[in-house]
Design a protein around this motif. Structure first.
Motif, mmCIF file in Angstrom:
data_model
loop_
_atom_site.group_PDB
_atom_site.id
_atom_site.type_symbol
_atom_site.label_atom_id
_atom_site.label_comp_id
_atom_site.label_asym_id
_atom_site.label_seq_id
_atom_site.Cartn_x
_atom_site.Cartn_y
_atom_site.Cartn_z
ATOM 1 N N ASP A 182 105.073 61.222 -2.907
ATOM 2 C CA ASP A 182 104.403 62.087 -1.943
ATOM 3 C C ASP A 182 104.760 63.554 -2.152
ATOM 4 O OD1 ASP A 182 106.990 61.366 -1.109
ATOM 5 O OD2 ASP A 182 106.567 61.861 0.968
ATOM 6 N N ASP A 183 106.010 63.840 -2.507
ATOM 7 C CA ASP A 183 106.406 65.227 -2.757
ATOM 8 C C ASP A 183 105.680 65.794 -3.983
ATOM 9 O OD1 ASP A 183 108.161 65.234 -0.610
ATOM 10 O OD2 ASP A 183 109.882 64.633 -1.826
ATOM 11 N N ALA A 188 102.029 66.420 -3.072
ATOM 12 C CA ALA A 188 101.892 67.588 -2.200
ATOM 13 C C ALA A 188 102.052 68.879 -2.984
ATOM 14 C CB ALA A 188 102.920 67.522 -1.071
ATOM 15 N N HIS A 189 102.986 68.905 -3.922
ATOM 16 C CA HIS A 189 103.215 70.117 -4.709
ATOM 17 C C HIS A 189 102.055 70.384 -5.663
ATOM 18 C CE1 HIS A 189 105.481 73.315 -6.637
ATOM 19 N NE2 HIS A 189 105.220 72.769 -7.815
ATOM 20 N N LEU A 203 98.650 71.638 -4.136
ATOM 21 C CA LEU A 203 98.487 73.007 -3.631
ATOM 22 C C LEU A 203 97.512 73.802 -4.475
ATOM 23 C CD1 LEU A 203 102.234 73.873 -2.846
ATOM 24 C CD2 LEU A 203 100.421 73.372 -1.186
ATOM 25 N N ALA A 234 101.813 59.498 0.398
ATOM 26 C CA ALA A 234 101.252 60.477 -0.535
ATOM 27 C C ALA A 234 99.876 60.936 -0.065
ATOM 28 C CB ALA A 234 101.171 59.883 -1.937
ATOM 29 N N ALA A 270 100.407 63.246 2.833
ATOM 30 C CA ALA A 270 100.945 64.524 2.363
ATOM 31 C C ALA A 270 99.836 65.371 1.747
ATOM 32 C CB ALA A 270 102.057 64.289 1.340
ATOM 33 N N ALA A 271 98.962 64.736 0.986
ATOM 34 C CA ALA A 271 97.846 65.470 0.378
ATOM 35 C C ALA A 271 96.944 66.056 1.447
ATOM 36 C CB ALA A 271 97.057 64.543 -0.544
ATOM 37 N N LYS A 276 99.423 68.570 4.043
ATOM 38 C CA LYS A 276 100.324 69.608 3.548
ATOM 39 C C LYS A 276 99.730 70.531 2.484
ATOM 40 C CE LYS A 276 104.535 66.888 4.381
ATOM 41 N NZ LYS A 276 105.750 66.293 3.757
ATOM 42 N N THR A 277 98.642 70.142 1.847
ATOM 43 C CA THR A 277 98.157 70.940 0.714
ATOM 44 C C THR A 277 97.086 71.953 1.082
ATOM 45 O OG1 THR A 277 96.392 69.387 0.103
ATOM 46 C CG2 THR A 277 98.601 68.977 -0.801
#
Length: 284
Positions: free
Chosen positions: A112-113, A116-117, A120, A141, A144-145, A148-149
């Motif tokens: 998931d990290d 998310a990274h 972006l 994941a 998170a997408a 967070k993105t």
């Protein structure tokens, strides 16, 4: 908005084929680049699951096994990407480039990290369909997408991927609904028909008129219908209405007072998502 960079998170499992089929279906009309992302876990993180009293020799064996499993999964993910790119007629490249092409990216860390990274700087993040029995890391994941993105997320279906010719929009006049519409314009502008679905009392006539004006300026025409949710889950009603109207894509943003997040993360939602027969274009 243009869609030129599509991120496809891969696990090295059988589900990668559905994820990539959806990603390339979206990429073909956009002449976009598909980047397959594999997150390689740290093999040392497997040790805590075996307790504190692990002999050095056993610890080394556990780490080696975890490393070997990750390597095998990474190879499977890359092979799946190569096959999907070849089937779509996309050139596989070492680094992203303009036009219909694909590349493979490997990162180390939690799935998931990493998603998310990398997400972006993606115009669209594509997942295959989510099921009730999927590993929790996959759902994390996906969330998170989405959360967070700032990028839109396309959730594929289990059926053969489609060309998104008939698109439904779930509308309630909120900022997130508006963001979903604007983010999906590359698909809306290519569709043969657009059907706006709103829940009774969820949006005003003025909000609906504003949406139709916005679409008209972008050379997109649409028809409108109002559905009655009563005490039912909004997500269920939107999915059923879109499906009954023959839509092959549903565009949706937040649906008022945090209800989208409930719909996405709650038990009822996972049931709905697992039974969805059409792809979902989601924007937070």
């Amino acid at each position: 908005m243009t869609i030129k960079m599509i991120l496809a998170p891969l696990t090295g499992g059988k589900r990668d084929a559905l994820t990539l089929a959806c990603a390339f279906s979206a990429a073909i009309p956009m002449q976009a680049h598909v980047r397959g992302l594999f997150a390689r876990p740290d093999p040392m993180e497997a040790l805590p699951f075996f307790g504190d009293e692990v002999a050095p020799a056993m610890a080394s064996e556990i780490v080696d096994s975890a490393r070997e499993a990750a390597g095998s999964a990474a190879a499977s993910a890359r092979t799946a990407l190569e096959a999907a790119a070849a089937a779509a007629g996309f050139e596989l490249q070492e680094v992203p480039a303009p036009g219909p092409s694909a590349s493979y990216l490997e990162a180390q860390g939690h799935f998931d990290d990493c998603v998310a990274h990398a997400g972006l700087l993606a115009d669209l993040i594509v997942f295959g369909p989510l099921g009730e029995t999927d590993h929790p890391g996959l759902t994390e994941a996906f969330e998170a997408a989405l959360l967070k993105t700032g990028s839109p997320v396309l959730l594929g279906s289990r059926t053969q991927q489609r060309e998104f010719r008939k698109i439904a929009i779930g509308w309630n006049g909120s900022a997130t609904s508006a963001h979903a519409v604007s983010a999906s314009l590359p698909f809306l502008s290519r569709a043969h028909s657009i059907h706006v679905i709103t829940i009774q009392s969820a949006s005003s006539d003025a909000d609906m008129d504003a949406l139709l004006d916005y679409l008209r300026v972008h050379a997109v025409s649409a028809v409108v219908s109002r559905a009655d949710a009563s005490t039912r889950v909004v997500g269920d009603v939107l999915l059923e209405t879109a499906t009954s109207n023959g839509a092959d894509l549903l565009v949706i943003g937040g649906y008022g007072h945090g209800r989208l997040r409930e719909w996405l993360t709650g038990g009822v939602t996972r049931r709905v998502l697992s039974r969805a027969t059409l792809p979902l274009f989601l924007m937070h």
